[in-house]
Design a protein around this motif. Structure first.
Motif, short mmCIF file in Angstrom:
data_model
loop_
_atom_site.label_atom_id
_atom_site.label_comp_id
_atom_site.label_asym_id
_atom_site.label_seq_id
_atom_site.Cartn_x
_atom_site.Cartn_y
_atom_site.Cartn_z
N PHE A 203 -8.60 17.05 -11.72
CA PHE A 203 -7.44 17.81 -11.26
C PHE A 203 -6.25 17.51 -12.17
CE2 PHE A 203 -10.07 16.84 -7.54
CZ PHE A 203 -10.31 18.13 -7.06
N GLU A 204 -5.68 18.56 -12.75
CA GLU A 204 -4.48 18.43 -13.56
C GLU A 204 -3.26 18.83 -12.73
OE1 GLU A 204 -5.84 19.11 -18.15
OE2 GLU A 204 -5.58 20.94 -16.96
N ASN A 205 -2.07 18.50 -13.26
CA ASN A 205 -0.81 18.84 -12.58
C ASN A 205 -0.84 18.38 -11.13
OD1 ASN A 205 0.43 20.39 -14.82
ND2 ASN A 205 -1.36 21.71 -14.50
N SER A 206 -1.35 17.16 -10.94
CA SER A 206 -1.53 16.61 -9.59
C SER A 206 -1.00 15.17 -9.54
CB SER A 206 -3.01 16.64 -9.19
OG SER A 206 -3.50 17.97 -9.17
N PRO A 207 0.32 14.99 -9.65
CA PRO A 207 0.86 13.62 -9.58
C PRO A 207 0.67 13.01 -8.20
CG PRO A 207 2.64 15.25 -9.57
CD PRO A 207 1.37 15.99 -9.87
N VAL A 208 0.32 11.75 -8.18
CA VAL A 208 0.13 11.03 -6.92
C VAL A 208 1.49 10.61 -6.38
CG1 VAL A 208 -0.84 8.95 -5.89
CG2 VAL A 208 -2.18 10.27 -7.54
N ALA A 209 1.75 10.95 -5.11
CA ALA A 209 3.06 10.71 -4.52
C ALA A 209 3.09 9.50 -3.60
CB ALA A 209 3.52 11.95 -3.76
N GLY A 210 1.94 9.04 -3.14
CA GLY A 210 1.90 7.92 -2.21
C GLY A 210 0.50 7.74 -1.68
N GLY A 211 0.39 6.87 -0.68
CA GLY A 211 -0.91 6.66 -0.08
C GLY A 211 -1.00 5.34 0.64
N ASP A 212 -2.20 5.00 1.07
CA ASP A 212 -2.47 3.77 1.79
C ASP A 212 -3.64 3.07 1.10
OD1 ASP A 212 -2.97 1.70 3.50
OD2 ASP A 212 -3.53 2.96 5.22
N LEU A 213 -3.36 1.92 0.50
CA LEU A 213 -4.37 1.20 -0.27
C LEU A 213 -4.93 0.01 0.47
CD1 LEU A 213 -2.53 1.15 -3.74
CD2 LEU A 213 -4.10 2.88 -2.85
N LEU A 214 -4.55 -0.21 1.73
CA LEU A 214 -4.89 -1.44 2.42
C LEU A 214 -6.19 -1.36 3.20
CD1 LEU A 214 -1.35 -2.47 3.69
CD2 LEU A 214 -2.56 -3.26 1.65
N GLY A 215 -6.56 -0.21 3.69
CA GLY A 215 -7.75 -0.11 4.53
C GLY A 215 -9.04 -0.14 3.74
N ALA A 216 -10.15 -0.16 4.49
CA ALA A 216 -11.46 -0.10 3.83
C ALA A 216 -11.63 1.23 3.11
CB ALA A 216 -12.56 -0.29 4.86
N CYS A 217 -11.09 2.29 3.69
CA CYS A 217 -11.07 3.60 3.04
C CYS A 217 -9.67 3.81 2.46
CB CYS A 217 -11.40 4.70 4.05
SG CYS A 217 -11.38 6.36 3.33
N LYS A 218 -9.59 3.91 1.15
CA LYS A 218 -8.31 4.08 0.48
C LYS A 218 -7.89 5.55 0.55
CE LYS A 218 -9.38 -0.09 -0.68
NZ LYS A 218 -8.92 -1.20 0.14
N ARG A 219 -6.58 5.76 0.62
CA ARG A 219 -6.07 7.13 0.67
C ARG A 219 -4.89 7.28 -0.28
NH1 ARG A 219 -3.49 7.16 5.07
NH2 ARG A 219 -1.42 7.76 4.35
N ILE A 220 -4.91 8.36 -1.04
CA ILE A 220 -3.75 8.73 -1.83
C ILE A 220 -3.40 10.17 -1.54
CG2 ILE A 220 -4.26 7.08 -3.69
CD1 ILE A 220 -5.06 9.55 -5.37
N GLU A 221 -2.18 10.54 -1.86
CA GLU A 221 -1.70 11.88 -1.55
C GLU A 221 -1.01 12.48 -2.77
OE1 GLU A 221 0.93 11.39 1.72
OE2 GLU A 221 -0.62 10.66 3.10
N THR A 222 -1.24 13.76 -2.98
CA THR A 222 -0.43 14.56 -3.90
C THR A 222 0.38 15.52 -3.02
OG1 THR A 222 -1.97 16.40 -4.21
CG2 THR A 222 -2.34 14.43 -5.54
N ASP A 223 1.13 16.43 -3.64
CA ASP A 223 1.93 17.33 -2.82
C ASP A 223 1.09 18.31 -2.02
OD1 ASP A 223 1.10 18.74 -5.01
OD2 ASP A 223 3.00 19.76 -5.35
N ARG A 224 -0.20 18.51 -2.45
CA ARG A 224 -1.03 19.49 -1.76
C ARG A 224 -2.41 18.97 -1.38
NH1 ARG A 224 -0.99 24.78 -5.41
NH2 ARG A 224 -0.86 23.24 -7.08
#
Length: 429
Positions: A203-224
């Motif tokens: 995925f291009e043009n998809s900057p990561v804006a935040g997320g949760d790295l602490l759980g067993a399942c990691k999560r990151i978010e882009t704007d969409r």
């Protein structure tokens, strides 16, 4: 707005123009990779070959940063010297690390061959040139490198240097016959195509804006998009944002500059009479090579802790070029560009696991063509459980870079190198 590439020699000579969509919706994969430079691409390719589901997220375009607009030099070693590494980790581990750097060269070479990346245009040979009388130091270095690592280095005396590089500045040199130079942007984009062919997602043009790295399942978010993965790799460089603050604090973004001359084969071939690239041995030196069958020169150098106008820096680079080769006084600059590299204070790559399931691979310090290859490889091996070779880099962790004080120190150090280089050259002139 979709990001475009910076105008450079590499973007003008792209072999293909495919693009990748921005991330949307919910995405579930084994491994999420943040950063579409050569480290992230190498890791993604290794993991895809191992059968893992992979999604790679790039804030702009594939190989948009330093990975796609550097000098294109592929040779063994790191941004710091072997003796400095030995002082930190001892001779045995230093030799193991150096062998990894050699393996990085072979990874790039093998990918070019196995994937038939003709557009990478590899050309053998890099000459390390000195502007002073080395008094046997180059021969001693050659002998040690051959004895300990099997490298093929050929000593180039002054008369042969003058025949290859018609400059009054150079006294001696070492030709590394195992090293080569190439088109890094075409190479990176070819890796991306292979990742997709193997089932990976890019995925291009998809900057990561935040997320949760602490759980067993990691999560990151882009704007969409929301991405969930078992493991996450941060493989960003000089353009890293604050998603993982520990990473952002651990290196300095350092700007470097490159110019491309106009096409004047008559002038160029009167000065540089070999296809081998040249790396000036000065600690604040330049690097350059001929491109387009010897019609033009790609010349890089200068570092600053603040990004300057490439046109202004190009004037300084051109002056250095003409000082080195007075016969190029009429040669004009066609285009100049800059880019941010990431440097750790110890000048070694930062490769490892920050916490369970969260990995990092960054800070290649201007020597990234081989180190991104081996870094991406060993971190992928660690993520898949294939090896723990990444632990060799453990002594070079995410230590604080010094912030604004680190930037000031880096700039002062570079100016000091320039002064020392000038004094040493003056004493032997």
């Amino acid at each position: 707005m979709a990001a475009s590439y910076i105008d450079s020699y590499y973007t003008r000579t792209l072999a293909s123009h495919e693009s990748y969509p921005a991330a949307e919706g919910r995405i579930h994969v084994d491994v999420c990779i943040v950063g579409g430079g050569l480290a992230g691409l190498t890791a993604a390719l290794q993991l895809a070959r191992a059968g893992r589901s992979v999604a790679l997220f790039e804030a702009r375009r594939i190989a948009w940063g330093a990975s796609g607009r550097n000098g294109g030099f592929v040779s063994a070693g790191f941004a710091t010297g072997l003796s400095q590494i030995e002082r930190r980790v001892g001779p045995h581990q230093a030799r193991e690390l150096y062998r990894l750097s050699m393996e990085g060269v072979e990874i790039v070479r093998r990918n070019i061959a196995d994937l038939a990346i003709a557009e990478a245009q590899p050309v053998p040979g890099i000459v390390k040139a000195v502007r002073y009388e080395a008094r046997g130091a180059l021969q001693a270095l050659r002998d040690r490198q051959e004895r300990e690592f099997g490298l093929r280095l050929r000593y180039v005396p002054r008369d042969e240097m003058a025949a290859l590089f018609a400059s009054p500045k150079y006294r001696e040199g070492l030709l590394d016959e195992d090293a080569f130079h190439f088109h890094p942007l075409n190479y990176g984009r070819a890796l991306a195509r292979e990742i997709v062919r193997l089932g990976g997602r890019i995925f291009e043009n998809s900057p990561v804006a935040g997320g949760d790295l602490l759980g067993a399942c990691k999560r990151i978010e882009t704007d969409r998009a929301i991405v969930e993965a078992e493991q996450i790799l941060f493989a960003t460089g000089g353009y890293t944002e604050a998603v993982l603050p520990a990473l952002r604090r651990a290196f300095l973004p350092i700007a470097t500059y490159v110019l491309l001359t106009e096409a004047r084969p008559d002038l160029v071939r009167d000065a540089i009479r070999t296809s081998a690239a040249i790396l000036d041995d000065r600690r604040a030196g330049d690097y350059y090579r001929v491109v387009e069958n010897g019609d033009r020169i790609l010349w890089g150098g200068r570092i600053t802790t603040r990004t300057g106008d490439p046109r202004n820096i190009a004037a300084l680079l051109r002056r250095e070029m003409v000082t080195t080769y007075p016969q190029l006084a009429e040669l004009k600059v066609d285009v100049a560009w800059s880019g941010l590299m990431s440097y750790a204070r110890h000048l070694m790559p930062q490769i490892g696991q920050w916490q369970p399931g969260v990995w990092y691979c960054t800070a290649f310090g201007g020597h990234g063509m081989n180190t991104t290859a081996i870094g991406g490889t060993v971190v992928a091996e660690g993520m898949s459980g294939a090896s723990d070779r990444y632990r060799l880099f453990a002594p070079f962790g995410l230590s604080w870079s010094g912030g604004i004080f680190g930037k000031a120190a880096a700039q002062l150090t570079y100016w000091g190198y320039q002064a020392a280089d000038a004094m040493r050259e003056f004493r032997t002139s």
